[in-house]
Design a protein around this motif. Structure first.
Motif, short mmCIF file in Angstrom:
data_model
loop_
_atom_site.label_atom_id
_atom_site.label_comp_id
_atom_site.label_asym_id
_atom_site.label_seq_id
_atom_site.Cartn_x
_atom_site.Cartn_y
_atom_site.Cartn_z
N ASN A 277 0.83 -1.21 0.00
CA ASN A 277 0.00 0.00 0.00
C ASN A 277 0.86 1.26 0.00
N TRP B 57 -2.27 -6.40 -12.27
CA TRP B 57 -3.06 -5.57 -11.35
C TRP B 57 -4.36 -6.25 -10.92
N PRO B 58 -5.18 -6.77 -11.86
CA PRO B 58 -6.41 -7.46 -11.41
C PRO B 58 -6.12 -8.75 -10.64
N ALA C 60 -5.48 -7.64 -7.21
CA ALA C 60 -6.72 -7.19 -6.59
C ALA C 60 -7.49 -8.37 -6.01
N LYS C 61 -7.49 -9.50 -6.72
CA LYS C 61 -8.12 -10.72 -6.21
C LYS C 61 -7.45 -11.19 -4.92
N TYR D 28 -5.80 -9.34 -2.78
CA TYR D 28 -6.19 -8.40 -1.72
C TYR D 28 -7.55 -8.80 -1.13
N LEU D 29 -8.50 -9.10 -2.00
CA LEU D 29 -9.85 -9.44 -1.54
C LEU D 29 -9.84 -10.70 -0.66
N THR E 95 -8.82 -3.87 0.04
CA THR E 95 -8.99 -3.33 -1.31
C THR E 95 -7.67 -2.71 -1.75
N MET E 96 -7.49 -2.66 -3.06
CA MET E 96 -6.24 -2.18 -3.62
C MET E 96 -6.04 -0.69 -3.37
N GLN F 63 -4.90 3.15 -4.47
CA GLN F 63 -5.14 3.88 -5.70
C GLN F 63 -3.84 4.50 -6.20
#
Length: 277
Positions: A84, A102-103, A106-107, A109-110, A115-116, A118
């Motif tokens: 972060n 990146w996606p 993001a998975k 992280y979930l 959440t990712m 910014q």
């Protein structure tokens, strides 16, 4: 380049290695972030990760990371706080990073209830190669070879991240015109549909010389054309007539221009009777 849209930013190359390509079932086993901070200091943060699942033989043949290598490593969640810190307000650079890395992260992280962060911007060197209409193939290896970027340990996250970052600089150096624009407009150009070098910024912008030091204003004959924001594509004379408040803001110390640029713009508008009374 006359204008560097990344100047003053934290810029980091980013790459992942995973147990496979399916984001819903596969996991991260290595990540790397390399680059430089706002003050020019170097950034290098990489780690192996315990994926809590097996590593298929096909994946091992690609990156060479075995289950023995990762079984005693920390889980991904252990690294989230540091990630972060490095990603927030950074320009993140990677090859195919928007469609995969990146996606995929993001998975991950979930899975840890997070959440990712910014980033300030994400620049995908695969996307850049396509927008520049470079000859195929557009894989990281072939592009690095074309631009004389060393990639000695492909599919190691740190090597790929560093190579992606250097590749971007080399592509910008070899093709300066599309990058003579503010970072936010660079993002618009990269995400615009099609491969037209003018993107959504108006026809021919890439062929017009910048008038100010940041490329926010372009010269077209006798006209100065604004190349950012809600009035993108309008001449400054049109703005002076149609939106006096906006032109006053542009030329104020609170506007987007340095003092020398403001003086040059004001002088040019005075010479063409463009400034409001």
């Amino acid at each position: 380049m006359a204008h560097d849209p990344l100047a003053g930013c934290r810029v980091v190359g980013f790459d992942l290695e995973t147990t496979g390509l399916q984001m819903n079932t596969h996991r991260i086993i290595q990540f790397a972030i390399v680059g430089s901070n706002h003050d020019g200091s170097s950034i290098h943060f990489e780690s192996l990760v315990n994926p809590q699942r097996s590593i298929p033989a096909d994946s091992f043949r690609v990156h060479g990371i075995s289950e023995t290598d990762v079984k005693h490593q920390q889980l991904f969640g252990h690294h989230i706080e540091k990630l972060n810190e490095l990603f927030a307000d950074s320009v993140v650079v990677g090859h195919n990073v928007k469609a995969f890395d990146w996606p995929f992260m993001a998975k991950e992280y979930l899975r840890f209830g997070k959440t990712m962060p910014q980033p300030r911007a994400i620049i995908d060197t695969l996307q850049v190669a396509r927008k520049l209409k470079l000859p195929k193939p557009h894989g990281l290896g072939p592009l690095c070879e074309r631009f004389d970027v060393k990639l000695e340990n492909a599919h190691d996250a740190a090597a790929d991240a560093a190579a992606s970052l250097l590749l971007l600089w080399k592509m910008m150096e070899a093709n300066p015109k599309p990058f003579r624009r503010p970072l936010e407009d660079l993002q618009t150009w990269l995400t615009a549909s099609g491969h037209d070098s003018s993107g959504n910024l108006g026809p021919g912008y890439d062929d017009l010389e910048p008038f100010d030091s940041d490329g926010k204003i372009r010269i077209d004959g006798e006209n100065l054309i604004i190349a950012f924001g809600r009035h993108r594509g309008s001449t400054l004379n049109q703005l002076a007539t149609n939106d006096e408040g906006y032109i006053n803001w542009l030329l104020s110390p609170n506007g987007p221009f340095q003092e020398d640029d403001r003086n040059n713009i004001r002088s040019r508008l005075n010479n063409t009777n463009g400034l409001p009374d």
